[in-house]
Design a protein around this motif. Structure first.
Motif, mmCIF file in Angstrom:
data_model
loop_
_atom_site.group_PDB
_atom_site.id
_atom_site.type_symbol
_atom_site.label_atom_id
_atom_site.label_comp_id
_atom_site.label_asym_id
_atom_site.label_seq_id
_atom_site.Cartn_x
_atom_site.Cartn_y
_atom_site.Cartn_z
ATOM 1 N N CYS A 1 -17.623 33.634 10.496
ATOM 2 C CA CYS A 1 -16.284 34.024 10.933
ATOM 3 C C CYS A 1 -16.337 34.566 12.362
ATOM 4 O O CYS A 1 -17.186 35.389 12.694
ATOM 5 C CB CYS A 1 -15.741 35.102 9.994
ATOM 6 N N CYS B 1 -14.914 38.602 11.598
ATOM 7 C CA CYS B 1 -15.729 39.625 10.909
ATOM 8 C C CYS B 1 -17.182 39.197 10.750
ATOM 9 O O CYS B 1 -17.973 39.884 10.116
ATOM 10 C CB CYS B 1 -15.110 39.903 9.529
ATOM 11 N N CYS C 1 -11.353 32.210 7.754
ATOM 12 C CA CYS C 1 -12.231 33.107 6.986
ATOM 13 C C CYS C 1 -11.519 33.574 5.707
ATOM 14 O O CYS C 1 -10.346 33.939 5.749
ATOM 15 C CB CYS C 1 -12.561 34.312 7.868
ATOM 16 N N HIS D 1 -12.058 36.199 4.195
ATOM 17 C CA HIS D 1 -11.916 37.670 4.155
ATOM 18 C C HIS D 1 -10.870 38.166 5.149
ATOM 19 O O HIS D 1 -10.111 39.058 4.853
ATOM 20 C CB HIS D 1 -13.277 38.323 4.476
ATOM 21 N N CYS D 2 -10.888 37.616 6.364
ATOM 22 C CA CYS D 2 -9.970 38.210 7.353
ATOM 23 C C CYS D 2 -9.095 37.153 8.019
ATOM 24 O O CYS D 2 -8.387 37.444 8.969
ATOM 25 C CB CYS D 2 -10.778 38.953 8.420
HETATM 26 ZN ZN ZN Z 1 -13.595 37.078 8.775
#
Ligand code: ZN
Ligand code: BV8
Length: 246
Positions: free
Chosen positions: A127, A130, A153, A155-156
């Motif tokens: 990513c 992050c 990503c 996650h983010c």
């Molecule tokens: Zn990320």
């Protein structure tokens, strides 16, 4: 061919070997080097400008498309006898360490153990936000427009970037530290297919010389490393390396 025999004898006698490679060792597998057509469909761009954080920021789809094109090219080619000879060297002298500037996986596919990737790899995307590791997407071919939207990503939601070191970015600390350490400790360093122009990677053969190692260079062209090398073997890796390990 006196130099070839001298080099083969020095290699056979060496206890601790470092094999240091650049794009030239993959050339005979059909992978263009930075010096020639690496930009392929992106021919109107210079690799040096595409391989930068700025280029990815300005146009993530163009840069992601270029790397995905390069990755799909790597997945279509095979290691060549030069890569195989490096594995032979490592099997004969188990304390041989392979240090590569290449982002392909041809050393691994030729059976070399734990090559150090100073400039990262096409197979470790992460990513851009992050830094969380991302999956290597299924083989994708950028459309003829050459653009390909990078995945996001999980996650983010920031864009995923190639796991390579771009110009202006620091090399992975651990990889560089280990590479320098191995270069100080080796008694022979074999540098193959690198133009010796990109720093700090280009320092590695010089460190080996400074610490008294024999340096053998394999490259069809002269490079700035000619002055550093004890023996210069001017020829292609897929011919010279097997001849060194006969
Ligand atoms: Zn990320
Ligand atoms: C850093 C991954 C600091 C990406 C690559 C001015 C402005 C900006 C930067 C600099 C500057 N001056 C110096 C710098 C630093 C810069 C640099 O060295 N630039 C050079 C061009 C002058 N270096 C960096 O930016 C490095 N980072 O300095 O960060 C910093 C420090 C702390 C904190 C923050 C920042 C990062 C450099 C890494 C760049 N990434 N690759 C990707 O692949 O897309 S480098 C890339 O180019 C390749 O990995 C390769 O190593 C390099 C050179 O490409 P090629 O020339 O094709 O390959 P190679 O050198 O291996 O040459 C091919 C050779 O093979 C030729 O000699 C040919 O004769 C030979 N050959 C051909 N056929 C065969 C063969 N040999 C054998 N057999 C054959 N058949």
């Amino acid at each position: 061919m006196h130099d070839l025999r001298k080099a083969a004898e020095a290699l056979a006698a060496a206890q601790r070997v470092v094999v240091f490679t650049g794009a030239g060792i993959s050339a005979e597998s059909g992978v263009p080097t930075f010096r020639d057509a690496l930009t392929g469909l992106w021919e109107r761009f210079d690799a040096q400008t595409l391989a930068t954080p700025q280029a990815f920021e300005d146009d993530p789809e163009l840069v992601w498309g270029w790397y995905e094109w390069r990755r799909s090219l790597i997945q279509r080619v095979a290691p060549n006898p030069g890569h195989a000879a490096v594995t032979t060297i490592q099997n004969r002298a188990p304390r041989t360490v392979v240090i590569t500037q290449n982002v392909d996986d041809l050393h691994e596919r030729a059976g070399s153990r734990d090559p150090i990737h100073l400039h990262g790899s096409l197979f470790t995307p992460r990513c851009a936000g992050c830094a969380h590791p991302a999956e290597v997407p299924a083989a994708t071919e950028p459309d003829e427009g050459r653009r390909l939207a990078p995945p996001r990503c999980a996650h983010c939601f920031a864009p995923i970037r190639p796991g390579v070191v771009w110009f202006g970015e620091a090399l992975p600390e651990q990889a560089l530290e280990t590479a320098v350490q191995e270069a100080t400790a080796c008694d022979l360093l074999l540098t193959v297919g690198t133009s010796g122009l990109v720093y700090p990677a280009a320092e590695i053969p010089k460190v080996a010389t400074m610490f008294g190692a024999t340096v053998i260079q394999v490259n069809p062209q002269p490079t700035p490393l000619d002055a550093t090398a004890t023996i210069n073997l001017h020829g292609p890796a897929a011919t010279i390396l097997p001849a060194l390990t006969e």
